[in-house]
Design an enzyme around this catalytic site. Structure first.
Site, PDB file in Angstrom:
ATOM      1  N   LEU A  20       0.824  -1.207   0.000  1.00 18.72           N
ATOM      2  CA  LEU A  20       0.000   0.000   0.000  1.00 18.72           C
ATOM      3  C   LEU A  20       0.856   1.253   0.000  1.00 18.72           C
ATOM      4  O   LEU A  20       0.404   2.325  -0.381  1.00 18.72           O
ATOM      5  CB  LEU A  20      -0.926  -0.006   1.215  1.00 18.72           C
ATOM      6  CG  LEU A  20      -1.969  -1.124   1.214  1.00 18.72           C
ATOM      7  CD1 LEU A  20      -2.667  -1.195   2.552  1.00 18.72           C
ATOM      8  CD2 LEU A  20      -2.970  -0.912   0.109  1.00 18.72           C
ATOM      9  N   GLY A  24      11.268   5.384   3.888  1.00 13.95           N
ATOM     10  CA  GLY A  24      12.555   5.079   4.479  1.00 13.95           C
ATOM     11  C   GLY A  24      12.473   4.235   5.727  1.00 13.95           C
ATOM     12  O   GLY A  24      13.424   3.525   6.070  1.00 13.95           O
ATOM     13  N   VAL A  28       4.021  -0.523   4.258  1.00 12.54           N
ATOM     14  CA  VAL A  28       2.662  -0.839   4.660  1.00 12.54           C
ATOM     15  C   VAL A  28       2.073  -1.797   3.631  1.00 12.54           C
ATOM     16  O   VAL A  28       2.110  -1.529   2.428  1.00 12.54           O
ATOM     17  CB  VAL A  28       1.799   0.436   4.759  1.00 12.54           C
ATOM     18  CG1 VAL A  28       0.380   0.075   5.189  1.00 12.54           C
ATOM     19  CG2 VAL A  28       2.417   1.411   5.732  1.00 12.54           C
ATOM     20  N   ASP A 135      -2.077  15.017  14.660  1.00 13.42           N
ATOM     21  CA  ASP A 135      -1.932  15.140  13.212  1.00 13.42           C
ATOM     22  C   ASP A 135      -3.287  14.992  12.525  1.00 13.42           C
ATOM     23  O   ASP A 135      -3.439  14.224  11.573  1.00 13.42           O
ATOM     24  CB  ASP A 135      -0.943  14.092  12.685  1.00 13.42           C
ATOM     25  CG  ASP A 135      -0.358  14.472  11.325  1.00 13.42           C
ATOM     26  OD1 ASP A 135      -0.394  15.675  10.975  1.00 13.42           O
ATOM     27  OD2 ASP A 135       0.127  13.568  10.621  1.00 13.42           O
TER      28      ASP A 135
END
Length: 339
Positions: A20, A24, A28, A135
């Site tokens: 997905l 670095g 996923v 976030d």
């Protein structure tokens, strides 16, 4: 994206079927267990030697375990050993809010109120647990047929923590940060509420209250968040009344509403309350400006988004930068598009 020759075929009990995203820090994957589809986040073994990064991943897992809410990806499994660290969360199908608005335009007003109510309810739940997401941004809100799902708790932490990392960098995505995150003062749930206000302006206008975040330098963007008046043009008076409270520069003045005027579904009155930590006062002050009365009528077609969107919960300091066209984006310390 197809699995590479070097990718594992399984992680834990899950068979991996696709990538997905990658960056670095790790990869996923889309995984399956029988008929169940999951998002599996991995961290490269070389990074497990860093106590700070390993601690972030462990804290992320603990926060995921603590949460049980229909608008947050359900934690399924995890493992941390010397070779690999991973966790799996449930899969949700749908575009994120950023993709949806960029493709279809600002949300129609009725959909906007539904988004506002569900986001506010979810933030109320996090507040009851003492978890600050840090976030909140459009790409971290998946817009599925059954409602929103909030993703990406990779840089979440408890209240009473500050926003500056051990490296002196600000955690989060610049266009959606609260003033206290930039100032390095105490964070609380009110920090997430400010970010939610910016997100709701984006959903109504197609851009953040500070302008086009992709065309501004980070210093200019930070200055606007700290001292400029948000742009409320294009919002109805009722929309403005809601977001203006969330975007108050003083976190002590921000409140989550207990009911929304144009939403007929559940309200935040069902969310348990918790006394949040008292953050330091922001130094920014803004004058008031007249509100605009314009409305949006753009139609949204969720059926156009029969794409796979994985609930990817990611860490900070460049943990992941998704490189596919999957409708999932992940958090970044400095910029939503910076690897």
């Amino acid at each position: 994206e197809k699995l590479s020759a070097k990718d594992p075929k399984t992680i834990g009990p899950y068979e991996l079927v696709a990538r997905l995203g990658s960056g670095g820090m790790g990869v996923v994957f889309l995984g399956t267990l029988g008929v169940k589809r999951v998002a599996v986040k991995t961290v490269r073994s070389s990074f497990l030697d860093d106590p700070g990064l390993k601690g972030r991943f462990q804290r992320e897992i603990e926060n995921l375990k603590a949460m049980n809410y229909p608008r947050i990806a359900k934690f399924l499994d995890s493992s941390i050993d010397e070779d690999i660290a991973w966790h799996a969360v449930e899969f949700v199908n749908g575009p994120n809010l950023s993709e949806l608005v960029k493709s279809e335009g600002p949300l129609p007003e009725d959909q906007w109120w539904t988004l506002a109510a569900q986001l506010i309810e979810t933030l109320g739940y996090l507040d009851s647990l003492g978890i600050v997401h840090r976030d909140i941004k459009p790409s971290n809100i998946i817009m599925s047929e059954s409602g929103i799902s909030l993703i990406d708790f990779g840089i979440s932490q408890d209240s009473d923590s500050t926003s500056i990392t051990s490296t002196g960098l600000v955690s989060g995505s610049p266009a959606w940060l609260a003033p206290e995150q930039l100032e390095g003062t105490t964070l609380s749930s009110a920090s997430d509420w400010f970010s939610a206000g910016s997100v709701l302006v984006f959903a109504a206008k197609g851009k953040s209250p500070w302008g086009n975040e992709t065309s501004m330098t980070i210093p200019v963007l930070y200055q606007k968040i700290l001292s400029a008046e948000p742009d409320y043009s294009g919002l109805t008076q009722e929309q403005r009344d809601l977001v203006e409270n969330l975007l108050d520069p003083n976190p002590r003045n921000r409140k989550l509403p207990k009911a929304l005027p144009k939403y007929s579904g559940a309200t935040t009155t069902s969310v348990p309350s918790r006394k949040t930590s008292t953050p330091l006062k922001s130094t920014s002050k803004r004058p008031s400006v007249p509100a605009s009365k314009s409305k949006f009528t753009f139609s949204t077609k969720f059926t156009q988004f029969a794409l796979v969107a994985a609930l990817v919960i990611v860490g900070s300091l460049g943990f992941f930068q998704l490189t596919t066209t999957s409708p999932v984006e992940v958090a970044s310390e400095q910029n939503e598009k910076t690897p």
